[in-house]
Design a protein around this motif. Structure first.
Motif, short mmCIF file in Angstrom:
data_model
loop_
_atom_site.label_atom_id
_atom_site.label_comp_id
_atom_site.label_asym_id
_atom_site.label_seq_id
_atom_site.Cartn_x
_atom_site.Cartn_y
_atom_site.Cartn_z
N ALA A 117 0.80 -1.31 0.02
CA ALA A 117 0.00 -0.16 0.08
C ALA A 117 0.78 1.29 0.10
CB ALA A 117 -1.05 -0.25 1.02
N LEU A 118 1.91 1.20 0.93
CA LEU A 118 2.84 2.38 0.80
C LEU A 118 3.50 2.82 -0.44
CD1 LEU A 118 3.83 4.19 3.32
CD2 LEU A 118 6.17 2.68 2.88
N SER A 125 0.88 9.51 -6.00
CA SER A 125 0.91 10.87 -5.57
C SER A 125 1.62 11.67 -6.51
CB SER A 125 1.89 11.04 -4.21
OG SER A 125 1.15 10.22 -3.22
N GLY A 126 2.35 11.13 -7.54
CA GLY A 126 3.16 11.91 -8.62
C GLY A 126 2.15 12.09 -9.88
N ASP A 127 0.75 11.94 -9.78
CA ASP A 127 -0.20 12.13 -11.00
C ASP A 127 0.16 13.56 -11.63
OD1 ASP A 127 -0.79 9.96 -11.01
OD2 ASP A 127 -2.82 9.80 -10.16
N HIS A 128 0.24 14.59 -10.69
CA HIS A 128 0.28 15.98 -11.17
C HIS A 128 1.65 16.31 -11.91
CE1 HIS A 128 -2.99 17.06 -9.03
NE2 HIS A 128 -2.60 16.52 -7.87
N PHE A 129 2.64 15.55 -11.83
CA PHE A 129 3.81 15.65 -12.82
C PHE A 129 3.66 15.01 -14.05
CE2 PHE A 129 5.39 15.74 -8.36
CZ PHE A 129 6.16 16.84 -8.25
N THR A 130 3.60 16.09 -15.17
CA THR A 130 3.66 15.53 -16.25
C THR A 130 4.70 15.83 -17.42
OG1 THR A 130 2.56 17.56 -17.08
CG2 THR A 130 0.89 15.49 -16.67
#
Lengths: 328, 225
Positions: A117-118, A125-130
């Motif tokens: 899970a960790l 959490s890195g979804d915003h970095f494109t």
């Protein structure tokens, strides 16, 4: 009067005497009972008393001011006191204090699914970095610029571009040489096989460019570099007293009494044994110095006193980048 | 009158005999180098000062010319020394044996002067040091007269010092400092030979350190894994 005091004391003793507390059943012991060890106790007590005697010896020794080797006895008293004290602690620790060794198991390893899970938490959490390359490039630029900013003060350690300041000394053409006693140095006073320290008359002696070491060699022995003709009248030479390696004062002169079979004359720095040949324009013949000592051209005036005929041949003081580059 | 003449003549005659003995010693031990140009300096005019210095320190005679002289056993008894010194002094007019008076000197002046002129090679308390290709010998055994002689002569590669550089009065102070520095006031405790921080380090690290490790081994208990 005295009797009255005795009575009060007796009454207080009677009234203040408590009844013994009622005996309760002893609680269960945690530490298993052991036999008493009177001998160990006695040893510990004896060692502690010895420590006390030795420690008391310290002020006693201190009181005898005229005692020979007082410092040594003071140290002995205090040292023995500490030695007996630690011996008492060792005996008490090994024979009187109960020790027990217990083992505790390690906790079981964490649950594997929690770690999974960790990992997912971190990745999602890195979804915003494109545009990761753009960001990495920008971070690299920031890092490089910051590093440059941090190493910039290194330039203050030495002057890379402007070395002119190091050639700025109190010596001018015509400056008189004065000895440590402030008197002018006369050419006929300068003997061979010894050395003199001289300063520019009226200048600050603490300045790096001030002190020179003066020696005299037979004029025929000189092999000065080209362009220094007439710099050493009567074989009298002056060099900066500041070593070109680390800036120590040159205060050793190797002056052979009988030259044919002994080491040749040399100016030596006591810090790292940089050795300079005064006959050859203070060329480095041994040691870590990177360039010769700067030479001060000399002349003798009409009254026989020594005067500078100009400034040094090179920058005075320790060598670095720009200064070393000018080496002759 | 004749008694007086005899008394006056006797030392002269004795002096001459001594010089003859000195000449014999000279040709036996010194001439092979000092009478050959280029092997050793000629001794005409060096005076009793140099002869006294080199002979009473055992610097001379050397094994071979060019060797660095060092303090060694004196090869002559007092009478031979005196006659050899007299003979060398008779070779030509030269400086006599100096008579320093260190008790007249000032310790503080001596320390300052020694630091300025001598300690570069001989180190702060005359323990000796190095110069490329030679040794600055320790001054622990030098007598007052020998120090005074060496300062003016400049033996081997040591520079000599003129009276303008170190006056006779200042020289007395320098000698007093050198003699005094042999018996320092060890206020700090155990001096261990006064050879500096090395023995202190040896004592604290080797002796005290290993003693502590020994005590640890003694009182500790090995855990059986």
């Amino acid at each position: 009067m005295k009797l009255g005091r005795w009575l009060v004391a007796g009454a207080l003793l009677l009234l203040g005497r408590r009844r013994p507390p009622p005996r309760l059943p002893a609680p269960e012991r945690i530490v298993p009972p052991g036999p008493p060890r009177p001998r160990a106790e006695l040893v510990v007590a004896a060692l502690l008393l010895l420590a006390a005697v030795c420690a008391a010896g310290f002020p006693v020794t201190y009181a005898f001011e005229n005692l020979g080797h007082q410092t040594q006895f003071l140290g002995l008293a205090l040292g023995l006191a500490f030695a007996f004290l630690s011996a008492a602690c060792i005996v008490a620790g090994s024979h009187l204090v109960v020790t027990e060794e217990l083992e505790e198991d390690y906790p079981p390893p964490a649950h594997p699914s929690e770690q999974d899970a960790l990992g997912r938490l971190f990745a999602e959490s890195g979804d915003h970095f494109t545009r990761s390359r753009l960001l990495l490039g920008a971070a690299g630029a920031a890092g490089t610029a910051l590093l440059l900013a941090l190493i910039t003060p290194v330039l203050s350690l030495g002057s890379l571009f402007r070395t002119g300041a190091f050639s700025d000394t109190p010596w001018r053409r015509g400056t008189r040489l004065v000895g440590e006693d402030g008197r002018a140095l006369r050419a006929d006073e300068i003997a061979e096989k010894t050395f003199y320290t001289a300063f520019p008359e009226g200048a600050d002696r603490e300045e790096l460019g001030s002190p020179v070491v003066v020696v005299r060699l037979p004029p025929g022995d000189l092999r000065l570099p080209a362009g220094r003709r007439g710099w050493a009248p009567h074989g009298i030479l002056a060099y900066s007293k500041i070593c070109t390696h680390a800036g120590c004062a040159i205060n050793l002169y190797r002056a052979p009494l009988y030259e044919p079979v002994e080491p040749r004359p040399a100016l030596v720095c006591p810090c790292h044994y940089s050795t300079f040949d005064p006959a050859e324009g203070a060329k480095v013949i041994f040691g870590p110095a990177g360039r010769p000592l700067p030479q001060l051209p000399l002349m003798v005036d009409a009254s026989g006193e020594l005067r500078a005929a100009g400034n040094f041949s090179d920058a005075v003081g320790p060598s670095w980048w720009g200064v070393r580059g000018k080496a002759t | 009158m004749s008694v007086l003449a005899a008394a006056l003549a006797f030392p002269v005659a004795a002096g001459r005999a001594d010089v003859a003995e000195g000449q014999r010693l000279y040709s036996q031990d010194c001439a092979s180098c000092h009478d050959v140009r280029g092997r050793a300096p000629a001794l005409r005019g060096v005076g009793a000062r140099a002869a006294d210095f080199y002979l009473t320190t055992g610097y001379m005679p050397l094994g071979h010319p060019g060797e660095e002289p060092k303090r060694s056993r004196v090869r002559y008894d007092d009478r031979e020394l005196r006659s050899l010194i007299d003979y060398i002094a008779s070779l030509g007019p030269g400086p006599g044996i100096p008579q320093p008076q260190p008790e007249r000197g000032n310790l503080a002046v001596g320390l300052r002067s020694f630091t300025q002129h001598c300690s570069g090679c001989h180190q702060v308390v005359g323990e000796g040091g190095y110069v490329p290709d030679s040794v600055a010998w320790p001054l622990k055994k030098a007598s007052a007269t020998q120090i005074a002689e060496a300062v003016r002569i400049g033996p081997y590669v040591m520079p000599h010092f003129t009276k303008r550089q170190i006056s006779d009065r200042e020289l007395d102070s320098v000698i007093r400092f050198v003699l005094d520095s042999r018996h320092p006031d060890n206020r700090g405790g155990w001096a261990i030979g006064n050879i500096g921080p090395v023995p202190e380090g040896l004592v604290s690290w080797l002796i005290a350190g290993s003693a502590l490790v020994g005590v640890c081994l003694l009182i500790g208990k090995r855990n059986k894994a």
